[in-house]
Design a protein around this motif. Structure first.
Motif, PDB file in Angstrom:
ATOM      1  N   ARG A 196      -1.865   2.848   2.339  1.00 34.37           N
ATOM      2  CA  ARG A 196      -2.277   3.520   1.754  1.00 34.37           C
ATOM      3  C   ARG A 196      -2.230   5.165   1.842  1.00 34.37           C
ATOM      4  O   ARG A 196      -1.872   6.025   1.967  1.00 34.37           O
ATOM      5  N   GLY A 252       0.950  -0.714  -0.196  1.00 31.46           N
ATOM      6  CA  GLY A 252      -0.173  -0.191   0.387  1.00 31.46           C
ATOM      7  C   GLY A 252       1.106   0.917   0.102  1.00 31.46           C
ATOM      8  O   GLY A 252       0.429   2.071  -1.236  1.00 31.46           O
ATOM      9  N   VAL A 254       1.471   4.548  -3.611  1.00 31.65           N
ATOM     10  CA  VAL A 254       1.132   5.748  -3.635  1.00 31.65           C
ATOM     11  C   VAL A 254       2.708   6.195  -3.566  1.00 31.65           C
ATOM     12  O   VAL A 254       2.503   6.746  -4.407  1.00 31.65           O
TER      13      VAL A 254
END
Length: 332
Positions: free
Chosen positions: A297, A81, A85
């Motif tokens: 994320r 995650g 990003v």
């Protein structure tokens, strides 16, 4: 002379390319391999030369991710995650593992400060806020995962570990369990301590609760804990286990089933995290879901906000709530 990749590879009994994957793509390695390489990195005090070179050069877009137990499956999900990003934002991501060692955790933070990382995401063992607030005053921003402690300088992605423990305790009491054992190490791992506290809040009025301390949060640690339980006469065994993570729970389940103990009829089991292995277990595992990928994320997004607008207030991230996922290890 500083340790090299070859030194780490020799210490861990793996190839140099495996060490490279550990540093850059840990999700590609098995749990046992990650554990061996991580132990070698910690023992030798290895600093990745290429990573250090780029950081010293002041590339300007480097972020550090410091994990508690990098070889555990949950942290693979969280790392993915974060990486998705940061990569999309054009940032370079560097991994480090604390190995549940407070001194190593501090050294990791100091290393990334020395090499001028612009931001830090950390899943901590202890209270790192004073150190991270000092970094913020020197221009290095950070986000802590899990610890719900407001700070004007440090971001936070909170998860309700105590609430997860309460969910597990209520569930076990509701299905009639009255002798519950907690597997983990609440003395040194703050998240485990919070999960135990939640269990006690929900179940101590209806059930007895004991703590079976484990050395680590691995499948092997779960096997060892269950074998200690199996040494007892049947009437002295717990009728339910709540493990601090899924790996402990799966290890305990494996040891019990090998000895003919029925799960859940004789002993019900609840884990924590809801990694893929939980639903793939021989008896699918009831667990508390902690959405690692989504949390990763959220942490990366919060850090990028801090870096893009350093004069703005700390971004607020809504707490991730714990969720009980009921499977056959408690319901038959």
């Amino acid at each position: 002379m500083p340790a090299s990749v070859k030194d780490v590879a020799a210490n861990a009994g793996v190839s140099a390319s495996t060490v490279s994957n550990y540093l850059n793509h840990p999700h590609l390695l098995s749990e046992s391999t990650r554990q061996r390489v991580g132990a070698a990195v910690t023992e030798l005090g290895y600093v990745p030369n290429e990573s250090a070179r780029q950081l010293r050069a002041g590339a300007g877009r480097t972020i550090a991710l410091i994990l508690l137990d990098a070889w555990l499956p949950y942290f693979n999900e969280l790392s993915r995650g974060v990486e998705d990003v940061t990569r999309a934002g054009g940032w370079s991501l560097f991994f480090s593992n604390s190995g549940r060692d407070l001194a190593q955790e501090q050294r990791n933070i100091e290393m990334f400060e020395a090499h001028r990382a612009q931001g830090v995401i950390i899943y901590p063992l202890g209270d790192v806020h004073p150190q991270l607030e000092g970094l913020a005053r020197r221009g290095i921003r950070s986000v802590v995962i899990g610890a719900d402690r407001p700070s004007p300088l440090v971001g936070c992605v909170p998860f309700d570990d105590r609430g997860g423990g309460r969910l597990a305790g209520r569930h076990l009491v509701e299905i009639g369990r009255r002798r519950i054992a907690f597997l983990g190490d609440p003395r040194t791992v703050s998240q485990s301590a919070d999960r135990l506290a939640g269990l006690e809040e929900a179940a101590s009025h209806s059930a007895s609760i004991e703590v079976i301390t484990t050395e680590g949060l691995t499948i092997q640690a779960g096997l060892d804990a269950a074998n200690r339980i199996l040494e007892r006469p049947e009437h002295a065994r717990p009728d339910a286990l709540f493990a601090a993570n899924d790996m402990l729970a799966i290890g305990a389940q494996t040891a019990l089933l090998r000895e003919g103990v029925a799960v859940p009829d004789d002993i019900a089991i609840v884990g924590f995290d809801d990694v893929d292995q939980a639903r793939q277990a021989l008896v699918p595992l009831t667990t508390i879901r902690q959405p690692g990928y989504e949390i990763g994320r959220a942490a990366a997004s919060a850090l990028l906000q801090l870096l893009d607008a350093p004069a703005e207030p700390i971004p607020t991230v809504a707490p991730f709530a714990a969720e009980l996922v009921v499977r056959a290890s408690t319901t038959g």
